[in-house]
Motif scaffolding. Structure first.
Motif, PDB file in Angstrom:
ATOM      1  N   ALA A   1      -6.066  17.639  -6.256  1.00  0.00           N
ATOM      2  CA  ALA A   1      -7.335  16.591  -6.644  1.00  0.00           C
ATOM      3  C   ALA A   1      -8.174  16.569  -5.416  1.00  0.00           C
ATOM      4  O   ALA A   1      -8.013  16.786  -4.119  1.00  0.00           O
ATOM      5  CB  ALA A   1      -6.504  15.153  -7.021  1.00  0.00           C
ATOM      6  N   VAL A   2      -9.624  16.216  -5.873  1.00  0.00           N
ATOM      7  CA  VAL A   2     -10.707  16.177  -4.842  1.00  0.00           C
ATOM      8  C   VAL A   2     -11.065  14.792  -5.022  1.00  0.00           C
ATOM      9  O   VAL A   2     -11.925  14.502  -3.787  1.00  0.00           O
ATOM     10  CB  VAL A   2     -11.763  17.165  -5.239  1.00  0.00           C
ATOM     11  CG1 VAL A   2     -11.022  18.505  -5.095  1.00  0.00           C
ATOM     12  CG2 VAL A   2     -12.343  16.948  -6.559  1.00  0.00           C
ATOM     13  N   ASP A   3     -10.673  14.049  -5.823  1.00  0.00           N
ATOM     14  CA  ASP A   3     -11.499  12.403  -5.939  1.00  0.00           C
ATOM     15  C   ASP A   3     -10.565  11.838  -6.432  1.00  0.00           C
ATOM     16  O   ASP A   3     -10.155  11.771  -7.801  1.00  0.00           O
ATOM     17  CB  ASP A   3     -12.775  12.906  -6.728  1.00  0.00           C
ATOM     18  CG  ASP A   3     -13.792  11.639  -6.651  1.00  0.00           C
ATOM     19  OD1 ASP A   3     -13.179  10.392  -6.769  1.00  0.00           O
ATOM     20  OD2 ASP A   3     -14.891  11.518  -6.675  1.00  0.00           O
TER      21      ASP A   3
ATOM     22  N   GLY B   1       1.032  -1.243   0.171  1.00  0.00           N
ATOM     23  CA  GLY B   1      -0.050  -0.062  -0.152  1.00  0.00           C
ATOM     24  C   GLY B   1       0.800   1.161   0.048  1.00  0.00           C
ATOM     25  O   GLY B   1       0.392   2.462  -0.400  1.00  0.00           O
ATOM     26  N   GLY B   2       2.095   1.151   0.321  1.00  0.00           N
ATOM     27  CA  GLY B   2       2.955   2.376   0.313  1.00  0.00           C
ATOM     28  C   GLY B   2       3.079   3.131  -0.935  1.00  0.00           C
ATOM     29  O   GLY B   2       2.750   4.510  -0.932  1.00  0.00           O
ATOM     30  N   THR B   3       3.078   2.413  -2.036  1.00  0.00           N
ATOM     31  CA  THR B   3       3.400   3.232  -3.352  1.00  0.00           C
ATOM     32  C   THR B   3       2.147   3.958  -3.627  1.00  0.00           C
ATOM     33  O   THR B   3       1.963   4.914  -3.920  1.00  0.00           O
ATOM     34  CB  THR B   3       3.657   2.320  -4.534  1.00  0.00           C
ATOM     35  OG1 THR B   3       5.017   1.931  -4.296  1.00  0.00           O
ATOM     36  CG2 THR B   3       3.708   2.840  -5.890  1.00  0.00           C
ATOM     37  N   LEU B   4       0.845   3.090  -3.524  1.00  0.00           N
ATOM     38  CA  LEU B   4      -0.284   3.783  -4.011  1.00  0.00           C
ATOM     39  C   LEU B   4      -0.903   4.923  -2.880  1.00  0.00           C
ATOM     40  O   LEU B   4      -1.412   5.938  -3.498  1.00  0.00           O
ATOM     41  CB  LEU B   4      -1.469   2.618  -3.993  1.00  0.00           C
ATOM     42  CG  LEU B   4      -2.852   3.112  -4.365  1.00  0.00           C
ATOM     43  CD1 LEU B   4      -2.609   3.452  -5.942  1.00  0.00           C
ATOM     44  CD2 LEU B   4      -3.918   1.874  -4.492  1.00  0.00           C
ATOM     45  N   ALA B   5      -0.452   4.634  -1.766  1.00  0.00           N
ATOM     46  CA  ALA B   5      -0.814   5.820  -1.032  1.00  0.00           C
ATOM     47  C   ALA B   5       0.006   7.019  -1.173  1.00  0.00           C
ATOM     48  O   ALA B   5      -0.539   7.997  -1.190  1.00  0.00           O
ATOM     49  CB  ALA B   5      -0.632   5.303   0.782  1.00  0.00           C
ATOM     50  N   ALA B   6       1.239   6.858  -1.371  1.00  0.00           N
ATOM     51  CA  ALA B   6       2.217   7.991  -1.879  1.00  0.00           C
ATOM     52  C   ALA B   6       1.569   8.637  -2.781  1.00  0.00           C
ATOM     53  O   ALA B   6       1.517  10.018  -3.152  1.00  0.00           O
ATOM     54  CB  ALA B   6       3.574   7.656  -2.053  1.00  0.00           C
TER      55      ALA B   6
ATOM     56  N   GLN C   1      -1.738  10.478  -2.199  1.00  0.00           N
ATOM     57  CA  GLN C   1      -1.161  11.676  -1.428  1.00  0.00           C
ATOM     58  C   GLN C   1      -0.530  12.731  -2.496  1.00  0.00           C
ATOM     59  O   GLN C   1      -1.031  14.041  -2.044  1.00  0.00           O
ATOM     60  CB  GLN C   1      -0.435  11.699  -0.264  1.00  0.00           C
ATOM     61  CG  GLN C   1      -0.110  12.613   0.790  1.00  0.00           C
ATOM     62  CD  GLN C   1      -1.742  13.053   1.303  1.00  0.00           C
ATOM     63  OE1 GLN C   1      -2.076  12.356   1.798  1.00  0.00           O
ATOM     64  NE2 GLN C   1      -1.861  14.550   0.834  1.00  0.00           N
ATOM     65  N   PHE C   2       0.007  12.528  -3.033  1.00  0.00           N
ATOM     66  CA  PHE C   2       0.725  13.402  -4.102  1.00  0.00           C
ATOM     67  C   PHE C   2      -0.302  14.155  -4.939  1.00  0.00           C
ATOM     68  O   PHE C   2      -0.214  15.235  -5.197  1.00  0.00           O
ATOM     69  CB  PHE C   2       1.806  12.500  -5.025  1.00  0.00           C
ATOM     70  CG  PHE C   2       2.453  13.271  -5.912  1.00  0.00           C
ATOM     71  CD1 PHE C   2       3.734  13.442  -5.897  1.00  0.00           C
ATOM     72  CD2 PHE C   2       1.925  14.007  -7.128  1.00  0.00           C
ATOM     73  CE1 PHE C   2       4.682  14.496  -6.721  1.00  0.00           C
ATOM     74  CE2 PHE C   2       2.853  14.754  -8.019  1.00  0.00           C
ATOM     75  CZ  PHE C   2       4.066  15.142  -7.804  1.00  0.00           C
ATOM     76  N   LEU C   3      -1.377  13.456  -5.361  1.00  0.00           N
ATOM     77  CA  LEU C   3      -2.340  14.001  -6.063  1.00  0.00           C
ATOM     78  C   LEU C   3      -3.303  14.836  -5.418  1.00  0.00           C
ATOM     79  O   LEU C   3      -3.681  16.044  -5.797  1.00  0.00           O
ATOM     80  CB  LEU C   3      -3.255  12.942  -6.933  1.00  0.00           C
ATOM     81  CG  LEU C   3      -2.437  12.062  -7.799  1.00  0.00           C
ATOM     82  CD1 LEU C   3      -3.687  10.738  -8.293  1.00  0.00           C
ATOM     83  CD2 LEU C   3      -2.121  12.854  -9.017  1.00  0.00           C
TER      84      LEU C   3
END
Length: 212
Positions: free
Chosen positions: A151-153, A136-141, A144-146
């Motif tokens: 980004a709102v959604d 989950g680390g890559t996807l969470a990062a 959060q970057f977006l």
């Protein structure tokens, strides 16, 4: 955070062949492309639209079109590239940004090495594509970057997910107050000691493009 495991026989059929160690790279790429389009159909149920009226050969008809700003599709390099065509086939008017992230195999943490995204994502719906939701680390990062750019959604499309990765995502974004969805073809058993999904399908990038 909302998680959707797409329960459909065509999804299960294609995923089974993807898992098979005997499946070669050309077949793997084709099936991944087809599978992503099926996942994208479910992932875009909440895509923003605007009401329009068009003239048919017979009479006016009410309908909808995708609202602006158009959705942004963000593949996480390199494996996410194998999911891009399947996503944009369903959303041909979407814009595409690129985010290069790699998991440090010692720390299992995501590190960013390249970005090609608008500086301002205010009001944008984003769709992140990455084959594997493992730790989950890559996807969470990436998400959060977006969010940091406005980004709102954000909706993430993954071929496979592990319980540990979903739990990590839930923890990281528990108080974010922003809509986050994960759409996947299957929720697998667990991660092994190397952080790989079990039973999984191996390294998605290597199976898509070969070992480099």
């Amino acid at each position: 955070m909302e998680t959707l495991v797409v329960d459909h026989p065509l999804v299960a059929h294609k995923l089974t062949t993807l898992r098979d160690v005997r499946t070669d790279s050309p077949t793997f790429r084709r099936l991944a492309d087809e599978l992503v389009t099926l996942l994208a159909y479910e992932a875009t149920r909440d895509v923003r639209v605007t009401d329009v009226t068009v003239q048919t050969p017979v009479a006016p008809a009410d309908g909808v079109r995708l609202a602006k700003p158009y959705p942004l599709v963000v593949p996480i390099l390199r494996a996410g590239l194998g999911m891009l065509d399947g996503m944009t086939r369903l959303l041909p008017t979407a814009e595409v940004g690129f985010l290069g992230m790699i998991r440090n195999e010692s720390t299992l943490q995501a590190e960013t090495y390249a970005t090609r995204l608008p500086d301002d994502l205010s009001g944008r719906q984003c769709y992140v594509v990455d084959p594997m939701l493992a730790t989950g680390g890559t996807l969470a990062a990436a998400i959060q970057f977006l969010f940091d750019r406005g980004a709102v959604d954000v909706t993430a499309l993954c071929l496979l997910a592990a319980p540990e990765g979903l739990a990590y995502m839930d923890k990281v974004f528990a108080n974010s107050g922003k809509p986050i969805r994960v759409v996947t073809a299957a929720l697998d058993e667990r991660l092994n000691e190397h952080g790989y999904i079990v039973p999984g399908l191996g390294d998605a990038g290597d199976r898509l493009y070969g070992v480099v």
